[in-house]
Design a protein around this motif. Sequence first.
Motif, short mmCIF file in Angstrom:
data_model
loop_
_atom_site.label_atom_id
_atom_site.label_comp_id
_atom_site.label_asym_id
_atom_site.label_seq_id
_atom_site.Cartn_x
_atom_site.Cartn_y
_atom_site.Cartn_z
N ILE A 3 0.25 -32.02 -34.94
CA ILE A 3 0.89 -32.90 -33.96
C ILE A 3 1.56 -34.04 -34.72
N ASP A 4 2.85 -34.18 -34.52
CA ASP A 4 3.58 -35.32 -35.06
C ASP A 4 3.39 -36.48 -34.07
N ALA A 5 2.66 -37.49 -34.47
CA ALA A 5 2.29 -38.56 -33.55
C ALA A 5 3.33 -39.67 -33.44
N LEU A 23 13.43 -28.37 -36.11
CA LEU A 23 12.53 -28.71 -37.21
C LEU A 23 11.08 -28.34 -36.87
N MET A 24 10.68 -28.56 -35.64
CA MET A 24 9.32 -28.17 -35.22
C MET A 24 9.08 -26.69 -35.51
N SER A 25 10.05 -25.87 -35.16
CA SER A 25 9.93 -24.43 -35.36
C SER A 25 9.89 -24.07 -36.85
N GLU A 26 10.73 -24.72 -37.64
CA GLU A 26 10.80 -24.42 -39.07
C GLU A 26 9.54 -24.86 -39.81
N ILE A 27 8.98 -26.01 -39.41
CA ILE A 27 7.86 -26.61 -40.14
C ILE A 27 6.51 -26.11 -39.63
N GLY A 28 6.45 -25.77 -38.35
CA GLY A 28 5.19 -25.36 -37.75
C GLY A 28 4.47 -26.48 -37.04
N ILE A 29 5.23 -27.45 -36.54
CA ILE A 29 4.66 -28.54 -35.74
C ILE A 29 4.50 -28.04 -34.30
N ASP A 30 3.30 -28.19 -33.77
CA ASP A 30 3.00 -27.64 -32.45
C ASP A 30 3.32 -28.60 -31.31
N GLN A 31 3.05 -29.88 -31.51
CA GLN A 31 3.26 -30.87 -30.47
C GLN A 31 3.79 -32.15 -31.11
N LYS A 202 -11.30 -45.00 -48.00
CA LYS A 202 -11.98 -46.24 -47.66
C LYS A 202 -12.37 -46.36 -46.19
N VAL A 203 -11.55 -45.79 -45.28
CA VAL A 203 -11.84 -45.96 -43.85
C VAL A 203 -12.22 -44.65 -43.17
N GLY A 204 -12.01 -43.52 -43.85
CA GLY A 204 -12.35 -42.24 -43.26
C GLY A 204 -11.17 -41.59 -42.56
N SER A 205 -11.22 -40.29 -42.45
CA SER A 205 -10.11 -39.55 -41.85
C SER A 205 -9.96 -39.79 -40.35
N SER A 206 -11.00 -40.29 -39.70
CA SER A 206 -10.94 -40.50 -38.25
C SER A 206 -10.05 -41.68 -37.86
N LYS A 207 -9.58 -42.46 -38.83
CA LYS A 207 -8.75 -43.63 -38.54
C LYS A 207 -7.30 -43.47 -38.98
N VAL A 208 -6.94 -42.28 -39.45
CA VAL A 208 -5.60 -42.04 -39.97
C VAL A 208 -4.90 -40.96 -39.15
N ILE A 209 -3.65 -41.23 -38.76
CA ILE A 209 -2.92 -40.35 -37.85
C ILE A 209 -1.56 -39.99 -38.45
N PHE A 210 -1.25 -38.71 -38.52
CA PHE A 210 0.03 -38.25 -39.06
C PHE A 210 1.18 -38.52 -38.10
N GLY A 211 2.25 -39.10 -38.61
CA GLY A 211 3.49 -39.27 -37.87
C GLY A 211 4.66 -39.11 -38.82
N SER A 212 5.85 -38.85 -38.27
CA SER A 212 6.99 -38.54 -39.13
C SER A 212 8.07 -39.63 -39.21
N GLU A 213 8.21 -40.44 -38.15
CA GLU A 213 9.30 -41.40 -38.05
C GLU A 213 10.66 -40.68 -38.05
N TYR A 214 10.69 -39.49 -37.48
CA TYR A 214 11.96 -38.80 -37.26
C TYR A 214 12.85 -39.67 -36.38
N PRO A 215 14.17 -39.76 -36.63
CA PRO A 215 14.96 -39.04 -37.62
C PRO A 215 15.14 -39.78 -38.95
N SER A 217 12.98 -40.21 -41.26
CA SER A 217 12.37 -39.35 -42.27
C SER A 217 12.24 -37.93 -41.73
N HIS A 218 12.12 -36.99 -42.63
CA HIS A 218 12.01 -35.58 -42.27
C HIS A 218 10.54 -35.24 -42.00
N PRO A 219 10.23 -34.64 -40.85
CA PRO A 219 8.83 -34.32 -40.54
C PRO A 219 8.15 -33.48 -41.61
N GLY A 220 8.90 -32.55 -42.22
CA GLY A 220 8.31 -31.71 -43.25
C GLY A 220 7.92 -32.49 -44.49
#
Length: 250
Positions: A3-5, A23-31, A202-215, A217-220
């Motif tokens: 999920i690109d947040a 890009l979603m289709s090419e990269i495999g982003i679901d939501q 330092k903070v754990g994976s539960s506090k970090v969220i993937f995002g792309s800032e499209y357009p 930056s490139h989501p891939g």
Amino acid sequence: MIIDAHAHLSNTEYGNIELYQKLMSEIGIDQVVAVPGAMLDVRKMTEYITGRAKPDNPVPDNQYIEKACHENKNIHGFICINPHDKDVEQQLEKGKKQGFKGLKLSPLSHQFSFSSKGITSLASLCGDYDFPFYTHVVYSPGASTAKFIQLAKKFPKTKFIIGHMGFGPADQEALEAAKSLDNFFLETSTGNFLHIQESVKKVGSSKVIFGSEYPLSHPGIELEKIMKLNITDREREDIVSGNIKQLLKI
């Protein structure tokens, strides 16, 4: 699942939904979590950051995002509101009824302070609606990382997401806030690899969220940073989908 947040969608030649879906289709982003774009022409972002240019159209095109969400089940919208408006609470209430799932603010576009009346009203209401409160910060006393952290402390029931992991290449204030506050999260778009790696450590994976800032930056490219991290598969899953799924209840 991926999920690109954080993606900006707009009725423009460089940031429209059709380009992003390809890009979603090419990269495999679901939501994707989509917010209105084109208040600033990201192709000349440096001019806005340095104050040489003002927003091209400071009125957010929430209708474009609403339409995209209604036509695509894998798009989740965050409504963008100008905190200077007198009817911010009514706008957020309307957005909830329209199906938006969170709030996006843009201090570069609207030049506000996190201590303003409009902001505090929105932060409180986001807690009532269980809406994540997303914003980037700027090099300004009123919209700084420190001010945003103060807001998060004042409204512990609201979930706050700081865009781009804070200000600059390695914002330690944002990192410490994510470590100490249950309601404070770091979104990775345009963040540098080392700082993302250190943040997970330092903070754990539960506090970090993937995002792309499209357009901008490139989501891939943004996703590749997460894939290259020296972390476990479970931690990676938290970052690329699990955390935002939990915040949005999807």
